[in-house]
Write a protein that holds these residues in place. Structure first.
Motif, PDB file in Angstrom:
ATOM      1  N   UNK A 259     -31.922 -45.967 -19.834  1.00 46.41           N
ATOM      2  CA  UNK A 259     -30.746 -45.643 -19.019  1.00 46.41           C
ATOM      3  C   UNK A 259     -31.172 -45.086 -17.664  1.00 46.41           C
ATOM      4  N   UNK A 260     -30.558 -45.633 -16.585  1.00 47.27           N
ATOM      5  CA  UNK A 260     -30.745 -45.121 -15.230  1.00 47.27           C
ATOM      6  C   UNK A 260     -29.500 -44.312 -14.852  1.00 47.27           C
ATOM      7  N   UNK A 261     -29.726 -43.153 -14.285  1.00 46.48           N
ATOM      8  CA  UNK A 261     -28.635 -42.253 -13.943  1.00 46.48           C
ATOM      9  C   UNK A 261     -28.802 -41.790 -12.501  1.00 46.48           C
ATOM     10  N   UNK A 262     -27.698 -41.836 -11.741  1.00 45.45           N
ATOM     11  CA  UNK A 262     -27.715 -41.435 -10.329  1.00 45.45           C
ATOM     12  C   UNK A 262     -26.713 -40.299 -10.133  1.00 45.45           C
ATOM     13  N   UNK A 263     -27.104 -39.347  -9.293  1.00 42.78           N
ATOM     14  CA  UNK A 263     -26.256 -38.199  -9.027  1.00 42.78           C
ATOM     15  C   UNK A 263     -26.127 -37.959  -7.538  1.00 42.78           C
ATOM     16  N   UNK A 264     -25.185 -37.059  -7.170  1.00 51.24           N
ATOM     17  CA  UNK A 264     -24.974 -36.685  -5.779  1.00 51.24           C
ATOM     18  C   UNK A 264     -26.261 -36.128  -5.189  1.00 51.24           C
TER      19      UNK A 264
END
Length: 367
Positions: free
Chosen positions: A29-34
């Motif tokens: 899983x790839x996760x992107x945040x502010x």
């Protein structure tokens, strides 16, 4: 001003889901945040208790050379996680600054598991804070001692840069504020003015002084025009040595990195509060009008698509008076039609005629 949570809520949720799973899970899983922070979480069914976590954080300033690789402070924070749960993988995965091997089999059950996973989810805050700390401590120290102020442009979010200006006795952080909607500008401006008033009071004398101005401060002269074109003005904080001593340094740095997010959160909550108050006030007014209308016998028509909003049929005084006169006229007609006098019609045609009057001022038509 309260700081935002250091632990990533999305990363924390994923790690807890893997830890509490009854069956082995295949996760990639790839996760992107502010703030352009990226996570890559991997786990396989062949090794159900092993999770690989890679973290990538943005480079805050392109014009400042930072130490290569992981700093001793970051390595110390990783090793501080108890029970030998975290192991640093070298070299890190391509495109990431830190790759960790997490052994969930060593996590004790109970409340300690939540505490440990929360601590693992704060590693990105450690890396980001370290970059700002290193810049504040090492960049332009010679020029700062001579009183020369050179702004350092920091980019935590691509569209929200801010500036740090190192001076002999203090550090000034300047935030150009931009908003998409005009209502957000009004709410944020009121918030900044209130922040200035509260910061200047005796009760909060120890906090960094806050200043707001619709024009850029003199320290930003010479910066690109596109970075200084704003609709919300400029907010600046004056940070002295007492605000960066000991444990205060971590809190101060984290607040600076998340000031934009804090303002957006405040604006969003304020708009939601105003809308709730307007809806509740509208319901009270509708209820009052319903009570008045029920006494006067008015009708209420529900507007299609709205659950609580009701449209009242408002009747002007002239229409009410006209309607009452019409009812009175119809009653007179009914009474008149009941009485019939034979021959009265011929008498009225013969004797009750309106006489014609001729004007004494005559005139002749000219050809």
């Amino acid at each position: 001003m309260s700081s935002l949570d250091r632990a990533s809520p999305a990363l924390k949720e994923i790690l807890l889901k893997i830890y509490r799973a009854r069956k082995p899970m295949e996760v990639d899983h790839h996760l992107y945040e502010l703030g352009s922070v990226e996570y890559h979480v991997q786990s396989s069914a062949s090794e159900p208790h092993i999770v690989y976590l890679s973290i990538s954080t943005p480079l805050l300033s392109q014009g400042v050379m930072l130490s290569y690789g992981l700093s001793p402070y970051t390595i110390e924070m990783v090793k501080s996680v108890p029970y030998n749960i975290v192991e640093i993988v070298e070299p890190a995965k391509q495109g990431y600054q830190l790759t960790m091997r997490l052994n969930f089999a060593n996590i004790p059950p109970g409340k300690d598991s939540l505490k440990i996973i929360t601590e693992i989810s704060t590693m990105q805050a450690v890396i980001l804070s370290l970059q700002l700390k290193e810049m504040l401590q090492t960049v332009n120290s010679l020029n700062a001692s001579q009183g020369i102020c050179k702004p350092i442009k920091l980019v935590y979010h691509p569209r929200e840069p801010f500036y740090v200006i190192r001076q002999p006795q203090m550090i000034t952080a300047v935030f150009p504020m931009r908003f998409k909607e005009h209502s957000d500008v009004i709410i944020a401006t009121a918030f900044f003015q209130e922040l200035m008033d509260v910061g200047s009071s005796e009760e909060f004398a120890k906090v960094p002084p806050c200043n707001w101005s619709p024009i850029p401060p003199p320290e930003l002269r010479g910066e690109p025009f596109k970075d200084l074109s704003t609709n919300g003005g400029f907010v600046s904080f004056e940070i002295s040595s007492c605000h960066v001593e000991g444990e205060k340094l971590d809190k101060t740095v984290w607040i600076l990195l998340n000031f934009y997010a804090h303002v957006k959160y405040h604006v969003k909550c304020t708009k939601g509060f105003i809308q709730r108050r307007l809806r509740s006030r509208l319901e009270i007014l509708v209820q009052v009008l319903e009570d008045i209308n029920s006494v006067e016998g008015g009708e209420i028509e529900k507007v299609q698509g709205c659950r609580f909003v009701k449209k009242l049929g408002i009747i002007s005084k002239s229409k009410i008076l006209r309607g009452r006169c019409g009812d009175f006229t119809r009653k007179i007609k009914r009474i008149r039609f009941r009485i019939k006098i034979h021959g009265f019609g011929r008498l009225r045609q013969k004797w009750l005629r309106i006489p014609k009057f001729s004007s004494p001022m005559g005139y002749t038509k000219l050809d």
